[in-house]
Design a protein around this motif. Structure first.
Motif, PDB file in Angstrom:
ATOM      1  N   LEU A 253      -5.677   7.093   5.928  1.00 61.63           N
ATOM      2  CA  LEU A 253      -4.479   6.752   5.167  1.00 61.63           C
ATOM      3  C   LEU A 253      -4.855   6.107   3.838  1.00 61.63           C
ATOM      4  O   LEU A 253      -5.951   5.547   3.688  1.00 61.63           O
ATOM      5  CB  LEU A 253      -3.596   5.776   5.954  1.00 61.63           C
ATOM      6  N   ILE A 254      -3.947   6.176   2.883  1.00 59.08           N
ATOM      7  CA  ILE A 254      -4.109   5.503   1.593  1.00 59.08           C
ATOM      8  C   ILE A 254      -2.996   4.476   1.467  1.00 59.08           C
ATOM      9  O   ILE A 254      -1.817   4.800   1.654  1.00 59.08           O
ATOM     10  CB  ILE A 254      -4.028   6.506   0.422  1.00 59.08           C
ATOM     11  N   HIS A 255      -3.371   3.233   1.191  1.00 59.65           N
ATOM     12  CA  HIS A 255      -2.389   2.164   1.037  1.00 59.65           C
ATOM     13  C   HIS A 255      -1.979   2.086  -0.440  1.00 59.65           C
ATOM     14  O   HIS A 255      -2.775   1.725  -1.298  1.00 59.65           O
ATOM     15  CB  HIS A 255      -3.003   0.834   1.487  1.00 59.65           C
ATOM     16  N   VAL A 256      -0.746   2.456  -0.718  1.00 59.88           N
ATOM     17  CA  VAL A 256      -0.217   2.408  -2.090  1.00 59.88           C
ATOM     18  C   VAL A 256       0.487   1.060  -2.259  1.00 59.88           C
ATOM     19  O   VAL A 256       1.479   0.784  -1.583  1.00 59.88           O
ATOM     20  CB  VAL A 256       0.772   3.570  -2.357  1.00 59.88           C
ATOM     21  N   VAL A 257      -0.039   0.226  -3.153  1.00 53.51           N
ATOM     22  CA  VAL A 257       0.450  -1.151  -3.309  1.00 53.51           C
ATOM     23  C   VAL A 257       1.290  -1.288  -4.577  1.00 53.51           C
ATOM     24  O   VAL A 257       0.930  -0.755  -5.628  1.00 53.51           O
ATOM     25  CB  VAL A 257      -0.738  -2.146  -3.361  1.00 53.51           C
ATOM     26  N   ASP A 258       2.397  -2.036  -4.465  1.00 58.09           N
ATOM     27  CA  ASP A 258       3.267  -2.319  -5.624  1.00 58.09           C
ATOM     28  C   ASP A 258       3.643  -1.052  -6.378  1.00 58.09           C
ATOM     29  O   ASP A 258       3.468  -0.958  -7.597  1.00 58.09           O
ATOM     30  CB  ASP A 258       2.591  -3.300  -6.595  1.00 58.09           C
TER      31      ASP A 258
END
Length: 376
Positions: A253-258
């Motif tokens: 998974l890729i954590h997309v922040v803000d």
């Protein structure tokens, strides 16, 4: 509790005094209650009742209509959905630029409010440019004396000059920001009409075109950029803000922040892209951001755009290909492969499935069961 009636509260400025406007469809019961409010008055100009703007009267409004009508306050309370960015607010370009002696500059208060609201540097540049174009159109008028008629005339000129709907809407935003946010006159532009949005369908590449696009990148770094934009459905800004620890290879998974709207989300990590990312990391050794430019600075949006358009040109793709086209293609291909619309919505970070539904208009699977009458 579901109410059949609702009242919208809005800011009103009358004779330079602030009031709370009460807007609702004609209803005798509501009118009786409104008239009972302390110091309630009627405005022919704004076609609504209003009371003084202070906490006592605001509390009275809520107390009076509790259990009777729903109070819609979305226009009243000052909220911003502007993205809180980590970038440093930079207006040095504003101070250093050379302008003609009679050129009217954007007020300092305008810049201060943009900084306070945490607008991005790109948005600041755009707002300042458009607002200065507006105030210099009326070079002989003090900006605080420009009225609604003047604003309408200016917008009419933009339409006649065949400016795009997007340009006109952004111009309205820049003007509204000054009068409504900086000057605190929220009803100044109530009746200014915006151009209707054109309902354009997104450009989508085929699976084969995506393959050609990736194959025609210049190096492993560019290959990873294009692959991530497509395989994770990322916005350009989201790609640029990715840090090394946002790649979760154990969960794929890729954590997309803000992201847009100050929201976090997770999206998919492709196995093929992960292999390329490992090769890229060994070769380029990024320090903080996943993609960095000179001196380990964050990679620029313009560079990402050139990577994508250059690869498209070498791949012989005649469509206009931008980073967002890859995001559109990701969503459309998922839909064509049977992925539920709700899941696609979550992967893209859309607030509503209504936004995601546009891909049903371009997905090939939507038309597969339809027989062309010429072929019958």
């Amino acid at each position: 509790m579901k109410f059949s009636q609702h009242i919208t509260i809005k800011h009103l400025l009358i004779d330079n005094k602030k009031f709370i406007g009460l807007q609702f469809y004609s209803n005798k019961a509501l009118e009786i209650l409104v008239k009972q409010l302390h110091k309630a008055m009627w405005s022919e100009e704004f076609n609504m009742y209003y009371v003084p703007n202070n906490k006592t009267h605001l509390d009275e409004v809520y107390d009076t209509f509790r259990g009777v009508a729903w109070i819609d306050s979305k226009y009243f309370f000052n909220k911003t959905r502007s993205k809180e960015l980590n970038e440093v607010f930079d207006v040095e370009w504003y101070r250093k630029r050379v302008k003609p002696s009679k050129y009217k500059l954007c007020p300092e208060s305008y810049l201060q409010k943009l900084e306070l609201k945490k607008y991005s540097n790109n948005t600041v540049r755009l707002y300042v440019k458009l607002f200065e174009e507006f105030i210099n159109h009326y070079s002989d008028k003090d900006i605080d004396h420009i009225n609604e008629l003047d604003i309408r005339e200016y917008l009419k000129l933009l339409v006649q000059s065949k400016r795009s709907n997007s340009y006109i809407n952004q111009s309205i935003n820049s003007i509204k920001f000054y009068y409504e946010v900086v000057m605190g006159m929220p009803n100044r532009l109530y009746r200014i009409e915006r151009p209707r949005k054109k309902k354009k369908l997104p450009t989508v590449l085929s699976n084969e075109e995506i393959k050609y696009l990736i194959e025609n990148t210049n190096n492993i770094k560019h290959r990873c950029i294009v692959s991530l934009l497509y395989s994770a459905g990322l916005r350009r800004s989201e790609l640029l803000n990715l840090k090394i620890n946002n790649i979760d290879s154990s969960r794929m998974l890729i954590h997309v922040v803000d992201a847009k709207g100050n929201k976090d989300r997770y999206t998919l990590l492709s196995k093929n892209t992960l292999e390329d990312l490992r090769k890229y990391y060994k070769q380029f050794k990024p320090q903080e951001f996943l993609f960095e430019g000179m001196k380990n600075q964050q990679y620029s949006g313009g560079s990402v755009g050139k990577v994508v358009s250059g690869a498209a040109k070498r791949a012989g793709i005649r469509k206009h290909v931008s980073p967002h086209v890859l995001r559109h293609s990701f969503a459309t291909h998922l839909l064509e492969n049977g992925t539920d619309l709700r899941h696609i919505q979550l992967l893209l970070g859309h607030d509503s499935t209504k936004t995601t539904e546009i891909y049903t208009h371009v997905a090939k699977s939507s038309f597969d069961s339809i027989k062309n009458p010429l072929d019958l």
